[in-house]
Motif scaffolding. Sequence first.
Motif, PDB file in Angstrom:
ATOM      1  N   GLY A   1       0.962  -1.279  -0.088  1.00 12.63           N
ATOM      2  CA  GLY A   1       0.095  -0.126   0.116  1.00 12.63           C
ATOM      3  C   GLY A   1       0.693   1.222   0.126  1.00 12.63           C
ATOM      4  O   GLY A   1       2.018   1.204   0.159  1.00 12.63           O
ATOM      5  N   ASN A   2       0.202   2.566  -0.354  1.00 13.78           N
ATOM      6  CA  ASN A   2       1.014   3.601  -0.300  1.00 13.78           C
ATOM      7  C   ASN A   2       2.168   3.782  -1.307  1.00 13.78           C
ATOM      8  O   ASN A   2       3.047   4.146  -1.068  1.00 13.78           O
ATOM      9  N   ASP A   3       1.811   2.780  -2.504  1.00 20.66           N
ATOM     10  CA  ASP A   3       2.815   2.844  -3.677  1.00 20.66           C
ATOM     11  C   ASP A   3       4.163   1.973  -3.188  1.00 20.66           C
ATOM     12  O   ASP A   3       5.194   2.385  -3.662  1.00 20.66           O
ATOM     13  N   LEU A   4       4.020   1.147  -2.261  1.00 23.28           N
ATOM     14  CA  LEU A   4       5.331   0.513  -1.682  1.00 23.28           C
ATOM     15  C   LEU A   4       4.994  -0.954  -1.955  1.00 23.28           C
ATOM     16  O   LEU A   4       4.011  -1.460  -1.991  1.00 23.28           O
ATOM     17  N   TYR A   5       6.243  -1.585  -2.292  1.00 24.83           N
ATOM     18  CA  TYR A   5       6.360  -2.836  -2.363  1.00 24.83           C
ATOM     19  C   TYR A   5       7.408  -3.540  -1.272  1.00 24.83           C
ATOM     20  O   TYR A   5       8.552  -2.770  -0.829  1.00 24.83           O
ATOM     21  N   ARG A   6       7.425  -4.769  -1.065  1.00 25.01           N
ATOM     22  CA  ARG A   6       8.750  -5.242  -0.374  1.00 25.01           C
ATOM     23  C   ARG A   6       8.716  -6.649  -0.856  1.00 25.01           C
ATOM     24  O   ARG A   6       8.082  -7.273  -1.426  1.00 25.01           O
ATOM     25  N   THR A   7       9.961  -7.305  -0.417  1.00 25.59           N
ATOM     26  CA  THR A   7      10.472  -8.561  -0.887  1.00 25.59           C
ATOM     27  C   THR A   7       9.785  -9.585  -0.018  1.00 25.59           C
ATOM     28  O   THR A   7       9.808  -9.544   1.252  1.00 25.59           O
ATOM     29  N   GLU A   8       9.332 -10.801  -0.410  1.00 21.92           N
ATOM     30  CA  GLU A   8       8.675 -12.013   0.442  1.00 21.92           C
ATOM     31  C   GLU A   8      10.032 -12.526   1.508  1.00 21.92           C
ATOM     32  O   GLU A   8       9.731 -12.877   2.283  1.00 21.92           O
ATOM     33  N   ASN A   9      11.104 -12.599   0.809  1.00 19.54           N
ATOM     34  CA  ASN A   9      12.010 -13.274   1.483  1.00 19.54           C
ATOM     35  C   ASN A   9      12.949 -12.430   2.157  1.00 19.54           C
ATOM     36  O   ASN A   9      13.865 -12.876   2.954  1.00 19.54           O
ATOM     37  N   GLY A  10      12.754 -11.171   2.373  1.00 17.10           N
ATOM     38  CA  GLY A  10      13.252 -10.101   3.102  1.00 17.10           C
ATOM     39  C   GLY A  10      14.692  -9.751   2.501  1.00 17.10           C
ATOM     40  O   GLY A  10      15.589  -8.785   3.028  1.00 17.10           O
ATOM     41  N   GLN A  11      15.088 -10.262   1.528  1.00 17.73           N
ATOM     42  CA  GLN A  11      16.344  -9.651   0.789  1.00 17.73           C
ATOM     43  C   GLN A  11      15.974  -8.557  -0.097  1.00 17.73           C
ATOM     44  O   GLN A  11      14.876  -8.199  -0.432  1.00 17.73           O
ATOM     45  N   GLU A  12      17.196  -7.591  -0.144  1.00 18.30           N
ATOM     46  CA  GLU A  12      17.061  -6.489  -0.891  1.00 18.30           C
ATOM     47  C   GLU A  12      17.135  -6.721  -2.085  1.00 18.30           C
ATOM     48  O   GLU A  12      17.874  -7.605  -2.600  1.00 18.30           O
ATOM     49  N   LEU A  13      16.686  -5.916  -3.097  1.00 16.51           N
ATOM     50  CA  LEU A  13      16.768  -6.232  -4.440  1.00 16.51           C
ATOM     51  C   LEU A  13      18.081  -5.505  -5.134  1.00 16.51           C
ATOM     52  O   LEU A  13      18.672  -4.646  -4.435  1.00 16.51           O
ATOM     53  N   PRO A  14      18.758  -6.101  -5.930  1.00 13.59           N
ATOM     54  CA  PRO A  14      19.842  -5.606  -6.407  1.00 13.59           C
ATOM     55  C   PRO A  14      19.822  -4.449  -7.202  1.00 13.59           C
ATOM     56  O   PRO A  14      18.870  -4.068  -7.591  1.00 13.59           O
ATOM     57  N   SER A  15      21.130  -3.780  -7.361  1.00 10.48           N
ATOM     58  CA  SER A  15      21.177  -2.525  -8.266  1.00 10.48           C
ATOM     59  C   SER A  15      20.705  -2.803  -9.556  1.00 10.48           C
ATOM     60  O   SER A  15      21.268  -3.603 -10.397  1.00 10.48           O
ATOM     61  N   ALA A  16      19.955  -1.765 -10.163  1.00  5.17           N
ATOM     62  CA  ALA A  16      19.650  -1.994 -11.624  1.00  5.17           C
ATOM     63  C   ALA A  16      20.792  -1.477 -12.521  1.00  5.17           C
ATOM     64  O   ALA A  16      21.195  -1.984 -13.418  1.00  5.17           O
ATOM     65  N   ALA A  17      21.613  -0.348 -11.860  1.00  7.18           N
ATOM     66  CA  ALA A  17      22.756   0.284 -12.544  1.00  7.18           C
ATOM     67  C   ALA A  17      24.112  -0.737 -12.664  1.00  7.18           C
ATOM     68  O   ALA A  17      24.852  -0.695 -13.699  1.00  7.18           O
ATOM     69  N   ALA A  18      24.022  -1.660 -11.951  1.00 11.21           N
ATOM     70  CA  ALA A  18      25.314  -2.700 -11.991  1.00 11.21           C
ATOM     71  C   ALA A  18      24.901  -3.934 -12.592  1.00 11.21           C
ATOM     72  O   ALA A  18      25.663  -4.753 -12.758  1.00 11.21           O
ATOM     73  N   ASN A  19      23.455  -3.921 -13.341  1.00  7.77           N
ATOM     74  CA  ASN A  19      23.459  -5.204 -13.982  1.00  7.77           C
ATOM     75  C   ASN A  19      23.410  -4.541 -15.767  1.00  7.77           C
ATOM     76  O   ASN A  19      22.978  -3.852 -16.156  1.00  7.77           O
ATOM     77  N   PRO A  20      24.366  -5.295 -16.341  1.00  2.00           N
ATOM     78  CA  PRO A  20      24.627  -4.991 -17.674  1.00  2.00           C
ATOM     79  C   PRO A  20      23.634  -5.234 -18.801  1.00  2.00           C
ATOM     80  O   PRO A  20      23.471  -4.892 -19.603  1.00  2.00           O
ATOM     81  N   ALA A  21      22.526  -6.037 -18.416  1.00  2.00           N
ATOM     82  CA  ALA A  21      21.240  -6.538 -19.165  1.00  2.00           C
ATOM     83  C   ALA A  21      20.242  -5.639 -19.211  1.00  2.00           C
ATOM     84  O   ALA A  21      19.319  -5.594 -19.729  1.00  2.00           O
ATOM     85  N   VAL A  22      20.458  -4.458 -18.153  1.00  2.00           N
ATOM     86  CA  VAL A  22      19.379  -3.576 -17.910  1.00  2.00           C
ATOM     87  C   VAL A  22      19.874  -2.009 -18.521  1.00  2.00           C
ATOM     88  O   VAL A  22      20.908  -1.533 -18.407  1.00  2.00           O
ATOM     89  N   ASN A  23      18.714  -1.547 -19.165  1.00  2.00           N
ATOM     90  CA  ASN A  23      18.898  -0.174 -20.036  1.00  2.00           C
ATOM     91  C   ASN A  23      17.849   0.662 -19.470  1.00  2.00           C
ATOM     92  O   ASN A  23      16.780   0.328 -20.012  1.00  2.00           O
ATOM     93  N   TYR A  24      17.999   1.746 -18.817  1.00  2.00           N
ATOM     94  CA  TYR A  24      16.892   2.402 -18.588  1.00  2.00           C
ATOM     95  C   TYR A  24      17.502   3.983 -18.386  1.00  2.00           C
ATOM     96  O   TYR A  24      18.523   4.094 -18.496  1.00  2.00           O
TER      97      TYR A  24
END
Length: 279
Positions: A203-226
Amino acid sequence: MLKGLYTAASAMITQQRRTEMLTNNIANANTPGYKEDQGSIRSFPEMLLSRIESDSFQTGSGSRSFSKQTPIGSLNTGVYMQELKPLFSQGDLQSTNEPTDIAISEKEVPVNEQTKDKAALFYAVRLGSGDIRYSRSSRFSLNENNELTINGNVVLSTAGRPIAVESGNFKVEEDGTVTENGRNLGAIDVRIALDTRNLAREGNDLYRTENGQELPSAAANPAVNYSLKQGMSERSNVDVTRDYTEMTTAYRSFEANQKVLQAYDKSMDKAANEIGKIV
């Protein structure tokens, strides 16, 4: 008879929950960055019915009895709403010319091999409790400390710190770097969810991970372009026309099962009060 009654009742409950989901989607059609929910309707496991009978056969010492089963057929006991799953496709970008509107423009993201769904990008924010959450809202604001926030939650930089500006004259580069008066104030932290099934809406435009682990950085992923677009807002991905049509279908299905339930109720009333009546 009761089996049919329970089947109709489960269908009514399912369509009610489906209507609530569609209503929530339509209510958030103008919420920046909102991702609409989709429901999965499943049937309960079918039951195989058999008739159990007793039989006997003659032997030299007499007769022996045994039981046997004769298959009758399968019986389905209704449906249920299995899960609500957000659809993380990108919404349309709309120009607002507001410096605190910063939208994520997904150019290329990897596809999950198991689900065949695209990965999703989010801003990393910190709650007052210190927990990390993720948001796709493009509507930023400044708090009393002139820190960038989303719905009151501090937006984090790639260094894990808040980004404080002096005024509303800051600039955000496409790579997320925030500058003001020639000073580098840090880069907005964008994270990637490679498997969106691991995300839960809070809620309130927020999400969390089910396993409690933090999501990785998108900038460090060479397969991501944004790129980040300042002065633009991402609209919700709600298809209002489709949701209104599905809501009408849900209403009609609810009414049909309601009539079935009423027919069963009349049959039970007749059986209890007329057929079984002792004169």
